[in-house]
Design a protein around this motif. Sequence first.
Motif, mmCIF file in Angstrom:
data_model
loop_
_atom_site.group_PDB
_atom_site.id
_atom_site.type_symbol
_atom_site.label_atom_id
_atom_site.label_comp_id
_atom_site.label_asym_id
_atom_site.label_seq_id
_atom_site.Cartn_x
_atom_site.Cartn_y
_atom_site.Cartn_z
ATOM 1 N N LEU A 168 0.697 -1.456 0.055
ATOM 2 C CA LEU A 168 0.002 0.087 -0.068
ATOM 3 C C LEU A 168 0.886 1.053 0.036
ATOM 4 C CD1 LEU A 168 -2.938 1.288 0.198
ATOM 5 C CD2 LEU A 168 -2.734 0.890 2.379
ATOM 6 N N ARG A 169 1.919 1.022 0.611
ATOM 7 C CA ARG A 169 2.838 2.395 0.690
ATOM 8 C C ARG A 169 3.576 2.703 -0.849
ATOM 9 N NH1 ARG A 169 3.970 0.503 6.149
ATOM 10 N NH2 ARG A 169 5.752 -0.957 5.370
ATOM 11 N N ALA A 224 -8.249 4.320 4.282
ATOM 12 C CA ALA A 224 -7.646 5.235 5.111
ATOM 13 C C ALA A 224 -6.499 6.172 4.438
ATOM 14 C CB ALA A 224 -7.490 4.767 6.514
ATOM 15 N N GLU A 225 -6.038 5.142 3.461
ATOM 16 C CA GLU A 225 -4.988 5.865 2.802
ATOM 17 C C GLU A 225 -5.433 6.491 1.605
ATOM 18 O OE1 GLU A 225 -1.584 6.252 3.716
ATOM 19 O OE2 GLU A 225 -1.957 5.447 5.938
ATOM 20 N N GLY A 226 -6.490 6.711 1.530
ATOM 21 C CA GLY A 226 -7.166 7.269 -0.151
ATOM 22 C C GLY A 226 -6.979 6.626 -1.259
ATOM 23 N N SER A 227 -6.830 5.196 -0.863
ATOM 24 C CA SER A 227 -6.386 4.291 -2.094
ATOM 25 C C SER A 227 -7.836 3.285 -2.336
ATOM 26 C CB SER A 227 -5.277 3.286 -1.609
ATOM 27 O OG SER A 227 -4.983 2.401 -2.938
ATOM 28 N N VAL A 228 -8.456 2.986 -3.444
ATOM 29 C CA VAL A 228 -9.111 2.022 -3.851
ATOM 30 C C VAL A 228 -8.491 0.517 -3.784
ATOM 31 C CG1 VAL A 228 -10.805 1.308 -5.433
ATOM 32 C CG2 VAL A 228 -10.534 3.711 -4.949
ATOM 33 N N LYS A 239 -10.130 -1.505 4.520
ATOM 34 C CA LYS A 239 -10.114 -0.356 5.515
ATOM 35 C C LYS A 239 -8.789 0.814 5.433
ATOM 36 C CE LYS A 239 -13.772 -2.065 8.826
ATOM 37 N NZ LYS A 239 -13.945 -2.398 10.082
ATOM 38 N N LYS A 240 -7.725 -0.179 5.582
ATOM 39 C CA LYS A 240 -6.461 0.430 5.405
ATOM 40 C C LYS A 240 -6.206 1.347 4.048
ATOM 41 C CE LYS A 240 -3.782 -2.356 8.545
ATOM 42 N NZ LYS A 240 -2.719 -3.477 8.745
ATOM 43 N N ALA A 253 -8.819 -10.200 7.734
ATOM 44 C CA ALA A 253 -7.842 -9.642 7.142
ATOM 45 C C ALA A 253 -7.920 -8.999 5.868
ATOM 46 C CB ALA A 253 -6.630 -10.542 6.952
ATOM 47 N N VAL A 254 -8.973 -9.422 5.059
ATOM 48 C CA VAL A 254 -9.141 -8.888 3.718
ATOM 49 C C VAL A 254 -9.918 -7.557 3.947
ATOM 50 C CG1 VAL A 254 -10.817 -9.001 1.751
ATOM 51 C CG2 VAL A 254 -9.324 -11.002 2.208
#
Length: 94
Positions: A18-19, A52-56, A48-49, A42-43
């Motif tokens: 994600l980073r 929260a980072e503005g990613s789809v 959600k993560k 976990a999925v």
Amino acid sequence: MMLGGGADELDAAFAEALRRAGSGIVLDLTRLNYLDSAGIGAVIACSKKAAAEGSVMKIALAPAGPVRRIFELTQLERGFEIFHDVESAAASFA
């Protein structure tokens, strides 16, 4: 990125991916043969993560098999964009 462990390993690998992902990420579950309640959690946590980072987050999932059936039984398919392969999921961001 290949994983051999469970939900904790997925969580750590997803955070790293994600980073580097930017605005869209594909969770590739096409080779997964089993998904238990920890995996389902976990999925959802990955989704959600990403949000929260503005990613789809989109999911690549084999069109048939036990994991697809778990997504159907738990109605997870209603909450995610699911594709038959990574390429289709990635192309949907364009």
